[in-house]
Design an enzyme around this catalytic site. Structure first.
Site, mmCIF file in Angstrom:
data_model
loop_
_atom_site.group_PDB
_atom_site.id
_atom_site.type_symbol
_atom_site.label_atom_id
_atom_site.label_comp_id
_atom_site.label_asym_id
_atom_site.label_seq_id
_atom_site.Cartn_x
_atom_site.Cartn_y
_atom_site.Cartn_z
ATOM 1 N N SER A 114 4.821 26.153 -33.107
ATOM 2 C CA SER A 114 4.614 25.106 -31.948
ATOM 3 C C SER A 114 4.143 25.865 -30.616
ATOM 4 O O SER A 114 4.731 26.675 -30.353
ATOM 5 C CB SER A 114 5.505 24.046 -31.769
ATOM 6 O OG SER A 114 5.582 23.161 -30.661
ATOM 7 N N TYR A 116 14.675 23.055 -30.082
ATOM 8 C CA TYR A 116 13.481 22.933 -30.738
ATOM 9 C C TYR A 116 12.578 24.308 -30.520
ATOM 10 O O TYR A 116 11.893 24.939 -31.231
ATOM 11 C CB TYR A 116 12.851 21.918 -30.711
ATOM 12 C CG TYR A 116 11.347 21.684 -31.325
ATOM 13 C CD1 TYR A 116 11.110 21.757 -32.763
ATOM 14 C CD2 TYR A 116 10.185 21.696 -30.502
ATOM 15 C CE1 TYR A 116 9.808 21.779 -33.084
ATOM 16 C CE2 TYR A 116 8.719 21.716 -30.976
ATOM 17 C CZ TYR A 116 8.955 21.804 -32.692
ATOM 18 O OH TYR A 116 7.485 21.655 -33.054
#
Length: 258
Positions: free
Chosen positions: A142, A153
């Site tokens: 990501s 995250y």
């Protein structure tokens, strides 16, 4: 756009294949001639795999455990005779909130969700690749290694980038390529399995809106990408067309490098 027979004679394991980017990648790989094991913890993954006809098979397991990862690789070998390509797509922020608002158990859950499946699956597939003398791993990371309201995250996806680069260096001499894409914000159909089974509070929805605004503003193109715009680079990196690419993390985020 599909490329006929690009994956003819190849077996792919695609994780997180029940919905979103993983579903699109798995179905397109099958349409391009590959045999595909659709892996997910959602029990409807078998229905998705059936859309690929005889080239797809669904397998339900929990990839947050090593046992689940090992079982998936064993199933692919049993059903298709081996594994050529692993696409690690499991992950996704469970919650979005300022870091000081995360509880310790929530931080641990984010790491389990977005780091451990990739770590376990890479470990589980290596014996199969070493035995056959070749293999390709594509990790879906990501660009949110830089962003707001998703620090756990972000840490997990930073770990995915490190796995990609370190494994590529360690196993290049064994004819194993390891690469990754780093998607930005992506428009997708509503999830059949929610990312946060506990539901979002009104405050969390407000924080999430802040993330959406930041992601669009950070993109040069000022928009989210499409599922197709994410699946295409993943499949390119998985294919023999990218045979001289390893250790790279390709941003696919409209110009935002993360």
């Amino acid at each position: 756009m599909t490329f006929a027979d690009r994956f003819a004679g190849k077996t792919l394991v695609v994780t997180g294949a029940a919905q979103g980017i993983g579903r699109a990648v798995a179905l397109r790989a099958a349409a391009e001639g590959g045999n595909v094991l659709f892996v997910d913890r959602a029990d409807f993954v078998g229905d998705v795999a059936s859309e690929a006809g005889g080239r797809g098979h669904g397998f339900v397991c929990d990839l947050e455990t090593y046992e689940g990862a090992a079982a998936a690789m064993a199933e692919a070998t049993k059903r298709f005779g081996g594994i050529d390509i692993l696409i690690n797509n499991v992950g996704g922020a469970i919650r979005m909130r300022p870091y000081d608002q995360f509880e310790p158990r929530q931080i641990e859950a984010e790491i389990r969700r977005s780091l451990m499946p990739t770590l376990w699956c890479c470990h589980a597939v290596l014996p199969h690749f070493l035995k056959s003398g070749r293999g390709t791993i594509v990790n879906v990371s990501s660009n949110a290694t830089r962003g707001i309201h998703r620090v756990p995250y972000s840490a997990a996806k930073g770990g995915v980038n490190a796995i990609t680069q370190s494994l590529a260096m360690e196993y290049a001499s064994r004819n194993i390529r390891v690469v990754a894409t780093a998607p930005g914000g992506t428009d997708a159909p509503p999830r059949r399995m929610p990312r946060n089974i506990e539901g979002d509070t009104p405050k969390e929805l407000e924080w999430m809106s802040g993330v959406v605004e930041q992601v669009k503003e950070s993109s040069f193109l000022k928009r989210y990408g499409t599922i197709e715009e994410q699946s295409a680079p993943i499949l390119f990196l998985a294919s023999d067309e990218a045979s001289y690419v390893t250790g790279s993390v390709l941003p696919v985020a409209g110009g935002d490098l993360g």
